[in-house]
Design a protein around this motif. Structure first.
Motif, PDB file in Angstrom:
ATOM      1  N   ALA A  42      82.870 -42.077  81.921  1.00  0.00           N
ATOM      2  CA  ALA A  42      83.185 -42.427  83.307  1.00  0.00           C
ATOM      3  C   ALA A  42      81.936 -42.911  84.035  1.00  0.00           C
ATOM      4  N   PHE A  43      80.809 -42.252  83.779  1.00  0.00           N
ATOM      5  CA  PHE A  43      79.591 -42.689  84.451  1.00  0.00           C
ATOM      6  C   PHE A  43      79.131 -44.039  83.907  1.00  0.00           C
ATOM      7  N   LEU A  44      79.229 -44.247  82.593  1.00  0.00           N
ATOM      8  CA  LEU A  44      78.836 -45.535  82.015  1.00  0.00           C
ATOM      9  C   LEU A  44      79.687 -46.663  82.598  1.00  0.00           C
ATOM     10  N   ASP A  45      80.979 -46.422  82.756  1.00  0.00           N
ATOM     11  CA  ASP A  45      81.854 -47.442  83.359  1.00  0.00           C
ATOM     12  C   ASP A  45      81.409 -47.753  84.793  1.00  0.00           C
ATOM     13  N   LEU A  46      81.049 -46.714  85.532  1.00  0.00           N
ATOM     14  CA  LEU A  46      80.592 -46.899  86.908  1.00  0.00           C
ATOM     15  C   LEU A  46      79.300 -47.720  86.947  1.00  0.00           C
ATOM     16  N   ALA A  47      78.338 -47.359  86.099  1.00  0.00           N
ATOM     17  CA  ALA A  47      77.059 -48.065  86.068  1.00  0.00           C
ATOM     18  C   ALA A  47      77.235 -49.512  85.607  1.00  0.00           C
ATOM     19  N   THR A  48      78.106 -49.724  84.630  1.00  0.00           N
ATOM     20  CA  THR A  48      78.353 -51.083  84.139  1.00  0.00           C
ATOM     21  C   THR A  48      78.954 -51.960  85.230  1.00  0.00           C
ATOM     22  N   ALA A  49      79.916 -51.402  85.961  1.00  0.00           N
ATOM     23  CA  ALA A  49      80.536 -52.163  87.052  1.00  0.00           C
ATOM     24  C   ALA A  49      79.514 -52.503  88.120  1.00  0.00           C
ATOM     25  N   ARG A  50      78.636 -51.546  88.445  1.00  0.00           N
ATOM     26  CA  ARG A  50      77.607 -51.816  89.446  1.00  0.00           C
ATOM     27  C   ARG A  50      76.639 -52.889  88.954  1.00  0.00           C
ATOM     28  N   ARG A  51      76.223 -52.791  87.697  1.00  0.00           N
ATOM     29  CA  ARG A  51      75.335 -53.818  87.140  1.00  0.00           C
ATOM     30  C   ARG A  51      75.973 -55.191  87.221  1.00  0.00           C
ATOM     31  N   ASP A  52      77.256 -55.286  86.881  1.00  0.00           N
ATOM     32  CA  ASP A  52      77.943 -56.581  86.904  1.00  0.00           C
ATOM     33  C   ASP A  52      78.024 -57.144  88.323  1.00  0.00           C
ATOM     34  N   ARG A  53      78.265 -56.286  89.309  1.00  0.00           N
ATOM     35  CA  ARG A  53      78.336 -56.768  90.695  1.00  0.00           C
ATOM     36  C   ARG A  53      76.986 -57.313  91.157  1.00  0.00           C
ATOM     37  N   VAL A  54      75.918 -56.588  90.838  1.00  0.00           N
ATOM     38  CA  VAL A  54      74.582 -57.047  91.238  1.00  0.00           C
ATOM     39  C   VAL A  54      74.239 -58.355  90.526  1.00  0.00           C
ATOM     40  N   ALA A  55      74.568 -58.443  89.247  1.00  0.00           N
ATOM     41  CA  ALA A  55      74.283 -59.670  88.490  1.00  0.00           C
ATOM     42  C   ALA A  55      75.054 -60.849  89.059  1.00  0.00           C
ATOM     43  N   ASP A  56      76.327 -60.645  89.433  1.00  0.00           N
ATOM     44  CA  ASP A  56      77.124 -61.730  90.022  1.00  0.00           C
ATOM     45  C   ASP A  56      76.512 -62.195  91.340  1.00  0.00           C
ATOM     46  N   HIS A  57      76.048 -61.241  92.145  1.00  0.00           N
ATOM     47  CA  HIS A  57      75.423 -61.598  93.423  1.00  0.00           C
ATOM     48  C   HIS A  57      74.152 -62.420  93.190  1.00  0.00           C
ATOM     49  N   ARG A  79      65.395 -64.481  89.409  1.00  0.00           N
ATOM     50  CA  ARG A  79      65.804 -64.854  88.056  1.00  0.00           C
ATOM     51  C   ARG A  79      65.352 -63.813  87.050  1.00  0.00           C
ATOM     52  N   GLN A  80      64.154 -63.272  87.253  1.00  0.00           N
ATOM     53  CA  GLN A  80      63.682 -62.222  86.354  1.00  0.00           C
ATOM     54  C   GLN A  80      64.572 -60.986  86.467  1.00  0.00           C
ATOM     55  N   GLN A  81      64.955 -60.631  87.703  1.00  0.00           N
ATOM     56  CA  GLN A  81      65.851 -59.491  87.886  1.00  0.00           C
ATOM     57  C   GLN A  81      67.206 -59.738  87.234  1.00  0.00           C
ATOM     58  N   TYR A  82      67.685 -60.978  87.373  1.00  0.00           N
ATOM     59  CA  TYR A  82      68.978 -61.313  86.773  1.00  0.00           C
ATOM     60  C   TYR A  82      68.906 -61.203  85.243  1.00  0.00           C
ATOM     61  N   GLU A  83      67.827 -61.724  84.660  1.00  0.00           N
ATOM     62  CA  GLU A  83      67.688 -61.654  83.205  1.00  0.00           C
ATOM     63  C   GLU A  83      67.609 -60.204  82.741  1.00  0.00           C
ATOM     64  N   GLU A  84      66.949 -59.371  83.522  1.00  0.00           N
ATOM     65  CA  GLU A  84      66.863 -57.949  83.183  1.00  0.00           C
ATOM     66  C   GLU A  84      68.247 -57.308  83.178  1.00  0.00           C
ATOM     67  N   LEU A  85      69.053 -57.641  84.178  1.00  0.00           N
ATOM     68  CA  LEU A  85      70.410 -57.100  84.247  1.00  0.00           C
ATOM     69  C   LEU A  85      71.274 -57.640  83.109  1.00  0.00           C
ATOM     70  N   ARG A  86      71.122 -58.921  82.841  1.00  0.00           N
ATOM     71  CA  ARG A  86      71.963 -59.552  81.820  1.00  0.00           C
ATOM     72  C   ARG A  86      71.713 -58.947  80.441  1.00  0.00           C
ATOM     73  N   ARG A  87      70.451 -58.614  80.168  1.00  0.00           N
ATOM     74  CA  ARG A  87      70.116 -58.072  78.852  1.00  0.00           C
ATOM     75  C   ARG A  87      70.457 -56.588  78.720  1.00  0.00           C
ATOM     76  N   ALA A  88      70.640 -55.921  79.836  1.00  0.00           N
ATOM     77  CA  ALA A  88      70.884 -54.467  79.817  1.00  0.00           C
ATOM     78  C   ALA A  88      72.332 -54.187  79.463  1.00  0.00           C
ATOM     79  N   THR A  89      72.669 -54.367  78.201  1.00  0.00           N
ATOM     80  CA  THR A  89      74.038 -54.108  77.733  1.00  0.00           C
ATOM     81  C   THR A  89      74.036 -52.855  76.869  1.00  0.00           C
ATOM     82  N   ASP A  90      73.617 -52.979  75.618  1.00  0.00           N
ATOM     83  CA  ASP A  90      73.546 -51.790  74.766  1.00  0.00           C
ATOM     84  C   ASP A  90      72.540 -50.802  75.333  1.00  0.00           C
TER      85      ASP A  90
END
Length: 726
Positions: A42-57, A79-90
């Motif tokens: 549940a927490f991972l789902d929450l964090a993933t959703a938050r990461r996706d929202r920030v990346a979209d913004h 752009r550096q922040q976006y790349e950091e978010l984009r790579r933060a998957t696994d």
């Protein structure tokens, strides 16, 4: 060892043969595990959703076209922040700390806040100070924590948890032992992965150490030297944001090694990093031939720095009177003024920069001479010398002929400040004056100049007097193509010459600009396998980081290079003296106990006084041997590799052999790496086949090489021993 937690990532279940009294306990443990996994999912789902929202913004903001330089700089940061978010998957979330005060902090690859920016972070960046207890807290020193939880994920799914109580129970030998050993038992993929979830305390201490000077980290095989080096880069770039403006240089031993670690720092969100070997560090210059160990050792000595400095100093012009022609007249610049200008120009500057400064002085001296002579002539004219008046008339006629309108100076002979400045500008732009400077103080190309020195017995004897006649003859007899040891000499000479570099575009990432500039000054340098650097290569490092903010990791017992040093003190004495800090990694995580048991006698034969690192894991697989004649060697190796591949399907197998046998083995082994011990340094496989270990030991510094070869596996080691023909 730590006490087993009720929660782990095993597959707890009810055995059919278990006594009835044990079944409720097993069922309860399984239910608790499933509840913990669901909670963390549940927490991972929450964090993933938050990461996706920030990346979209951020993606929306980056889609706008901006021309303002300030906004462009801001977009580079975004752009550096976006790349950091984009790579933060696994592994977006991998840990949790439960404080004794009831606080709960989740640890992850990046930091995230929820919509309320003033609240506590939703996810704590592993590099943040508040996350450190995740790596350092123990039951003896809980640092305010009641429990540490390791969270294992596969993509977006939580697959297990491993809890460690920190409330006074038996202290664990390792932090997160279950998670660590599970990670070590995973199949190797041929690429290094991040280890932020399983860093150990002695590793974390080095990662977070102050970057105030040279830090030399000694670590035997499998102690995580490379993990520490790369995670230290990520930590420093996080903790010292200004360092990202200068970039960090990561020096590795080989291109193969750099490919092996290539994705680690991007996976940690870092882009302000330049990776290179010493051979590729000088832009536009590449190694074109191999060289003997003898020549590599000779040209790696620190004496070349002094020799090259003396060589360049000898190229400076000697003070003398200079006669320059300007607009048909000759003007003499006295030797004393030339000597003064020369001394002022040099003052520790590189050769070409000093030349440019001297040229500026010369332009002023010539202008002063022209003004002085003109004023003298006009003064003499006023005393009635007709011949002088005639010469002035000729001057005026010539100036009018070139299109200059008469001014006040044409009447009274005195030049205004504006006219004197105009005279200096015309002198500075004069092609004839530039040709004169070039003839008296010529420009030089580093490659041509070094080639001239290295092929000239007399020059070598003059500028490198510490070389013996035999060594001079050996150096002068080398081919003209550059060898590895020449790169450091070229770099030193290029630095002494100070060749101008073209300005780089400002819109690029800092790493791209740094990569193309020899004279780039880095915020920090990390060196892996640092024991292999020669004294001249250490000089290359310091030139790129004058602040000496350097982290060097390596194992002095694995040194195979041609240099003579056998201790870190000897290795860095020429460049650091005694102004460096030592650290040590003592625990071997990678190599099994069964294999490490073979290394102590090899270390002794290598002349080491160190004990091998302490292995903390066992695979239960005893190292084995096969015997074969030279004619049977290739076939025996091919069959052994095939069997290893079957046993370690989904993992990796590597073959290490003496240099003279690599070619024969490559002919029958096309789907696995076949390397020398030197080439295998820093790499690891699930299983290693060591072919002809006696042949490796017989090579130069071969016992050190054999130590390297023995310790590349994480699971299984096999050896093919050469026997006489029957």
């Amino acid at each position: 060892m730590r006490q087993d937690s009720a929660l782990h990532d095993g597959t707890a279940g009810v055995s059919e043969g278990a006594p009835d009294g044990e079944r409720p306990t097993v069922v309860a443990e399984d239910a608790a595990r499933q509840s913990a996994v669901a909670e963390e999912q549940a927490f991972l789902d929450l964090a993933t959703a938050r990461r996706d929202r920030v990346a979209d913004h951020l993606r929306t903001e980056l889609s706008a076209v901006v021309l303002d330089p300030v906004e462009q700089a801001r977009q580079r940061m975004l752009r550096q922040q976006y790349e950091e978010l984009r790579r933060a998957t696994d592994g977006l979330v991998f840990g949790r700390l439960d404080g004794r005060d009831g606080t709960v902090r989740h640890i992850g690859r990046i930091g995230l806040r929820d919509d309320d920016m003033d609240s506590e972070p939703l996810l704590l960046d592993w590099r943040a100070a508040a996350a450190r207890p995740f790596y350092t807290a123990t039951a003896v020193d809980p640092q305010g924590q009641a429990r540490r939880r390791h969270i294992r994920t596969t993509g977006p799914t939580v697959v297990g948890v491993d809890d460690e109580p920190l409330d006074g129970a038996l202290s664990a030998q390792l932090v997160g032992e279950g998670a660590l050993l599970a990670a070590l038992d995973e199949r190797r993929t041929g690429r290094m992965s991040t280890a932020i979830a399983t860093l150990q305390r002695e590793q974390d201490d080095i990662i977070r150490a102050e970057a105030t000077g040279p830090l030399i980290v000694q670590g035997g095989p499998g102690t995580g030297k490379t993990v520490v080096a790369l995670h230290r880069v990520a930590y420093l770039l996080f903790a010292h944001r200004t360092m990202a403006e200068q970039a960090v240089l990561v020096l590795g031993p080989s291109p193969r090694f750099l490919r092996y670690i290539a994705q680690v720092l991007p996976a940690l969100g870092e882009t302000a990093v330049v990776s290179a070997t010493c051979d590729t560090l000088l832009p536009g210059v590449r190694v074109g031939r191999d060289e003997s160990r003898q020549l590599a050792e000779i040209k790696g000595r620190a004496l070349w720095q002094t020799a090259l400095e003396s060589y360049v100093t000898s190229l400076l012009p000697r003070p003398r009177e200079l006669k320059l022609r300007w607009e048909g007249e000759f003007y003499a610049i006295p030797a004393a003024l030339v000597a003064q200008a020369l001394a002022s120009a040099v003052q520790g500057r590189p050769y070409h920069r000093a030349r440019a400064v001297f040229a500026e002085h010369l332009h002023h001296l010539l202008a002063d001479a022209v003004v002085e002579q003109r004023e003298t002539l006009m003064a003499e004219m006023e005393e009635g010398f007709e011949d002088i008046l005639a010469r002035v008339d000729r001057d005026l006629t010539r100036e009018q002929h070139v299109g200059r309108a008469p001014t006040g100076s044409d009447v009274d002979g005195l030049l205004s400040e504006e006219e004197v400045e105009d005279l200096r500008s015309r002198i500075a732009a004069s092609a004839s004056i530039a040709r004169f400077v070039e003839s008296w103080w010529p420009t030089f190309d580093a490659e041509t100049l070094l080639g001239t020195l290295l092929t000239d017995h007399a020059r070598l004897a003059r500028f490198a007097p510490l070389l013996s006649p035999a060594e001079i003859t050996a150096v002068a007899a080398e081919p003209t193509a550059w060898a590895s040891s020449d790169i450091a000499l070229l770099d030193a000479l290029a630095d002494l010459l100070g060749t101008d570099e073209a300005p780089q575009p400002q819109g690029e990432f800092v790493a791209d600009r740094a990569r193309r500039q020899r004279g780039w000054v880095y915020g920090h340098v990390v060196i892996d396998e640092a024991q292999e650097l020669s004294e001249m290569q250490w000089q290359m490092v310091v030139r790129r980081c004058p602040s000496r903010s350097i982290t060097a990791v390596g194992d002095i017992d694995q040194a195979e290079a041609a240099h003579r040093h056998r201790s870190w003190a000897e290795a860095v004495q020429a460049v650091f003296g005694d102004r460096w800090t030592a650290a040590e990694l003592t625990i071997c995580y990678r190599t099994p106990r069964e294999v490490m048991a073979l290394t102590e006698p090899v270390l002794k034969r290598a002349g080491s006084h160190n004990a091998p690192p302490r292995a903390v894991r066992s695979t239960g697989i005893t190292p084995w041997e096969l015997r074969a004649t030279a004619a049977e060697l290739a076939g025996t190796a091919a069959q052994a590799v095939h069997e290893l591949q079957q046993r370690w399907r989904g993992g990796t197998v590597g073959v290490i052999a003496p240099a003279e046998r690599v070619g024969v083995l490559l002919a029958v082994l096309s789907d696995v790496p076949v390397l020398t011990a030197t080439q295998a340094k820093g790499l690891e496989w699930d299983a290693t086949l060591l072919v002809d270990p006696q042949g490796i030991a017989a090579e130069p510094r071969g016992w050190n090489g054999l130590y390297v070869a023995l310790t590349r596996c994480t699971q299984e080691l096999g050896q093919v021993i050469l026997t006489p023909a029957r």
